[in-house]
Design a protein around this motif. Structure first.
Motif, PDB file in Angstrom:
ATOM      1  N   PRO A  10       9.586  16.777 -23.706  1.00 58.28           N
ATOM      2  CA  PRO A  10       9.759  17.018 -24.839  1.00 58.28           C
ATOM      3  C   PRO A  10      10.939  17.764 -25.335  1.00 58.28           C
ATOM      4  N   ASP A  11      11.348  18.748 -24.425  1.00 58.66           N
ATOM      5  CA  ASP A  11      12.478  19.721 -24.899  1.00 58.66           C
ATOM      6  C   ASP A  11      13.864  18.916 -24.669  1.00 58.66           C
ATOM      7  N   ASP A  12      13.708  17.532 -24.458  1.00 54.78           N
ATOM      8  CA  ASP A  12      14.985  16.922 -24.311  1.00 54.78           C
ATOM      9  C   ASP A  12      15.535  16.072 -25.567  1.00 54.78           C
ATOM     10  N   PHE A  13      14.506  16.612 -26.678  1.00 57.20           N
ATOM     11  CA  PHE A  13      14.658  15.518 -27.901  1.00 57.20           C
ATOM     12  C   PHE A  13      16.149  15.742 -28.352  1.00 57.20           C
ATOM     13  N   ARG A  14      16.756  16.946 -28.514  1.00 53.59           N
ATOM     14  CA  ARG A  14      18.047  17.163 -29.206  1.00 53.59           C
ATOM     15  C   ARG A  14      19.043  16.543 -28.386  1.00 53.59           C
ATOM     16  N   ALA A  15      19.235  16.491 -27.155  1.00 52.83           N
ATOM     17  CA  ALA A  15      19.942  15.541 -26.432  1.00 52.83           C
ATOM     18  C   ALA A  15      19.849  14.166 -26.473  1.00 52.83           C
ATOM     19  N   ALA A  35      12.322  10.135 -35.747  1.00 52.73           N
ATOM     20  CA  ALA A  35      10.900  10.025 -35.664  1.00 52.73           C
ATOM     21  C   ALA A  35      10.513   8.945 -34.289  1.00 52.73           C
ATOM     22  N   THR A  36      11.312   7.822 -34.456  1.00 52.90           N
ATOM     23  CA  THR A  36      11.142   6.999 -33.295  1.00 52.90           C
ATOM     24  C   THR A  36      11.475   7.529 -32.010  1.00 52.90           C
ATOM     25  N   LEU A  37      12.690   8.230 -31.893  1.00 54.66           N
ATOM     26  CA  LEU A  37      12.822   8.848 -30.557  1.00 54.66           C
ATOM     27  C   LEU A  37      11.930  10.122 -30.212  1.00 54.66           C
ATOM     28  N   GLU A  38      11.348  10.677 -31.228  1.00 58.52           N
ATOM     29  CA  GLU A  38      10.258  11.488 -30.739  1.00 58.52           C
ATOM     30  C   GLU A  38       9.245  10.907 -30.416  1.00 58.52           C
ATOM     31  N   ALA A  39       8.729   9.760 -30.861  1.00 55.94           N
ATOM     32  CA  ALA A  39       7.700   8.789 -30.419  1.00 55.94           C
ATOM     33  C   ALA A  39       7.875   8.246 -28.986  1.00 55.94           C
ATOM     34  N   LYS A  40       9.101   8.069 -28.560  1.00 56.82           N
ATOM     35  CA  LYS A  40       9.491   7.616 -27.341  1.00 56.82           C
ATOM     36  C   LYS A  40       9.227   8.667 -26.288  1.00 56.82           C
ATOM     37  N   LEU A  41       9.541   9.861 -26.567  1.00 54.08           N
ATOM     38  CA  LEU A  41       9.381  10.905 -25.756  1.00 54.08           C
ATOM     39  C   LEU A  41       7.938  11.037 -25.515  1.00 54.08           C
ATOM     40  N   ARG A  43       5.613   9.165 -25.987  1.00 57.71           N
ATOM     41  CA  ARG A  43       4.951   7.797 -25.165  1.00 57.71           C
ATOM     42  C   ARG A  43       5.480   8.088 -23.660  1.00 57.71           C
ATOM     43  N   SER A  44       6.639   8.277 -23.382  1.00 57.13           N
ATOM     44  CA  SER A  44       6.923   8.701 -22.217  1.00 57.13           C
ATOM     45  C   SER A  44       6.224   9.824 -21.274  1.00 57.13           C
ATOM     46  N   GLU A  45       5.801  10.791 -22.116  1.00 51.72           N
ATOM     47  CA  GLU A  45       5.122  11.651 -21.419  1.00 51.72           C
ATOM     48  C   GLU A  45       3.591  11.185 -20.875  1.00 51.72           C
ATOM     49  N   ALA A  46       3.103  10.395 -21.848  1.00 50.78           N
ATOM     50  CA  ALA A  46       1.744   9.863 -21.818  1.00 50.78           C
ATOM     51  C   ALA A  46       1.822   8.863 -20.323  1.00 50.78           C
ATOM     52  N   GLY A  47       3.092   8.109 -20.401  1.00 50.20           N
ATOM     53  CA  GLY A  47       3.082   7.271 -19.262  1.00 50.20           C
ATOM     54  C   GLY A  47       3.164   8.097 -17.968  1.00 50.20           C
ATOM     55  N   PHE A  48       3.988   9.048 -17.756  1.00 47.85           N
ATOM     56  CA  PHE A  48       4.122  10.022 -16.623  1.00 47.85           C
ATOM     57  C   PHE A  48       2.623  10.536 -16.156  1.00 47.85           C
ATOM     58  N   SER A  49       1.878  10.904 -17.360  1.00 47.43           N
ATOM     59  CA  SER A  49       0.671  11.573 -17.071  1.00 47.43           C
ATOM     60  C   SER A  49      -0.573  10.661 -16.781  1.00 47.43           C
ATOM     61  N   ASP A  58       3.418   1.332 -20.428  1.00 49.95           N
ATOM     62  CA  ASP A  58       4.005   2.661 -20.242  1.00 49.95           C
ATOM     63  C   ASP A  58       5.443   2.786 -20.649  1.00 49.95           C
ATOM     64  N   LEU A  59       5.918   3.700 -20.955  1.00 52.10           N
ATOM     65  CA  LEU A  59       7.418   3.892 -21.076  1.00 52.10           C
ATOM     66  C   LEU A  59       7.594   5.134 -20.140  1.00 52.10           C
ATOM     67  N   TYR A  60       8.909   5.150 -19.534  1.00 49.54           N
ATOM     68  CA  TYR A  60       9.241   6.242 -18.747  1.00 49.54           C
ATOM     69  C   TYR A  60      10.765   6.499 -18.969  1.00 49.54           C
ATOM     70  N   VAL A  61      10.856   7.511 -19.442  1.00 54.56           N
ATOM     71  CA  VAL A  61      12.408   8.098 -19.914  1.00 54.56           C
ATOM     72  C   VAL A  61      12.747   8.988 -19.092  1.00 54.56           C
ATOM     73  N   PHE A  62      14.177   8.796 -18.469  1.00 56.91           N
ATOM     74  CA  PHE A  62      14.850   9.651 -17.581  1.00 56.91           C
ATOM     75  C   PHE A  62      16.027  10.121 -18.352  1.00 56.91           C
ATOM     76  N   MET A  63      16.577  11.537 -17.613  1.00 53.14           N
ATOM     77  CA  MET A  63      17.622  12.123 -18.207  1.00 53.14           C
ATOM     78  C   MET A  63      18.724  12.420 -17.047  1.00 53.14           C
ATOM     79  N   LEU A  64      19.893  11.919 -17.241  1.00 55.52           N
ATOM     80  CA  LEU A  64      21.110  12.456 -16.367  1.00 55.52           C
ATOM     81  C   LEU A  64      21.431  13.905 -16.803  1.00 55.52           C
ATOM     82  N   GLU A  65      20.938  14.890 -15.776  1.00 55.96           N
ATOM     83  CA  GLU A  65      21.501  16.195 -16.068  1.00 55.96           C
ATOM     84  C   GLU A  65      22.557  16.721 -15.082  1.00 55.96           C
ATOM     85  N   ASP A  66      23.163  17.718 -15.684  1.00 61.45           N
ATOM     86  CA  ASP A  66      24.281  18.344 -14.908  1.00 61.45           C
ATOM     87  C   ASP A  66      23.471  19.627 -14.463  1.00 61.45           C
TER      88      ASP A  66
END
Length: 338
Positions: A10-15, A35-41, A43-49, A58-66
């Motif tokens: 959830p904390d990745d929403f702004r990025a 709203a759509t991106l918030e819903a995606k995150l 849904r992703s949280e529900a998928g991982f859980s 399920d939807l799984y969202v991933f981030m490329l992080e430094d």
């Protein structure tokens, strides 16, 4: 290289939103709509859980992080199974052969047929890399990390995987394929239809699109020329998919005519070549570069590492990769050559 792939939260929403604003439109899986991106995150949280080892919606969202700065520089997604809660539409290009005895000629006409053939497939999509980071193999890290995740959680995914590539559009974001076909039925521009689809789904296609085949010969040349062609910025992505054993079997996106490629899950190159190895330690890692992954669901992490194998077949990896993965000697990692 201090970049790693990790599960989104959830904390990745702004990025996530900032990346979506950079896509330039036509990116259904990454719309610049809060709203759509918030819903995606969510849904992703529900998928991982989710508890269970079966393909699902399920939807799984991933981030490329430094890893050093925490900056997010890219994202990608996996869908467990498409078409489980609503139809998943594609056009299939077919050839209709007819013979005229009177004219002594055979006529072959291509048609576009609305189909739900790909329902139940898993999908890889939503890959976007910040324009300033399109070097150093980070796009490949994003793309291939998904196949390692699939291998690690294989029962959750279908027997086949698809990928939709964005089709050709002009600088204003208009699609000649949509203008020639969908736009005539819906009275909407491509950006309007694409935004509506990203937010509300494709049920309006089922309600309003013609079910009869569309003769390609009846479309203008501008539309015919782009059927099955990826957007110029997607050619590298298509090449990476082809290198993973994805093929184009004549399926195209119903909005922009871009190609939809497919592969048998257990034939995807990274899935086939990925292997579980024990970490033996670190001493700089060696000259070879490998992609390493570890962790289940929320804890999934993937990165590059300089690596070699010792006489016992154990991996010797660089210290930075060991830190990013959170592993030590005796731990197992899923490894594949870069």
């Amino acid at each position: 290289m201090s970049y790693r792939i990790r599960a989104a939260g959830p904390d990745d929403f702004r990025a996530f939103y900032d990346l979506a604003k950079l896509t330039g439109g036509g990116f259904t899986n990454l719309p610049a709509e809060k709203a759509t991106l918030e819903a995606k995150l969510e849904r992703s949280e529900a998928g991982f859980s989710r508890v269970g080892e079966n393909p699902s919606d399920d939807l799984y969202v991933f981030m490329l992080e430094d890893f050093r700065t925490g900056a997010i520089r890219g994202t990608c997604q996996i869908f467990g199974a498409v078409g489980t809660d609503r139809p998943f539409y594609s056009y299939l290009i077919s050839t209709l052969t007819q013979k005229s005895e009177e004219l002594g000629r055979i006529f072959r006409n291509q048609t576009l047929n609305l189909t739900t053939d790909l329902e139940g497939f898993s999908e890889v999509g939503g890959l976007f890399l910040h324009p300033q980071e399109r070097a150093g193999g980070l796009g490949m890290l994003l793309a291939r990390s998904r196949y390692l995740f699939i291998k690690q959680h294989r029962p959750r995914f279908g027997d086949s995987v698809l990928a939709e590539l964005r089709g050709v559009m002009d600088q204003a974001g208009h699609s000649p394929f949509w203008d020639a076909l969908g736009g005539r039925f819906f009275g909407m521009t491509f950006p309007e239809a694409d935004e509506f689809n990203a937010v509300h789904g494709t049920q309006f296609i089922a309600d309003l699109f013609p079910k009869s085949p569309i003769y390609v010969s009846m479309l203008p040349e501008s539309a015919k020329a782009v059927i099955g062609q990826p957007h110029p910025t997607g050619r590298a992505a298509l090449k990476m998919l082809e290198n993973e054993n994805f093929d184009w079997d004549g399926y195209v996106d119903i909005f922009d005519g871009g190609p939809t490629v497919t592969a048998r899950t257990d034939k995807i190159k990274t899935v086939v070549e990925g292997d579980w190895l024990l970490v033996g330690g670190t001493n700089g890692g060696g000259d070879n570069t490998m992609m390493l992954a570890t962790g289940v669901m929320h804890d999934f992490v993937c990165c590059y590492s300089h690596a070699s194998q010792n006489e016992n077949g154990e991996l010797i990896i660089d210290a930075e990769a060991m830190e990013m993965l959170g592993v030590g000697p005796g731990d197992r990692v899923l490894a594949v050559s870069r």
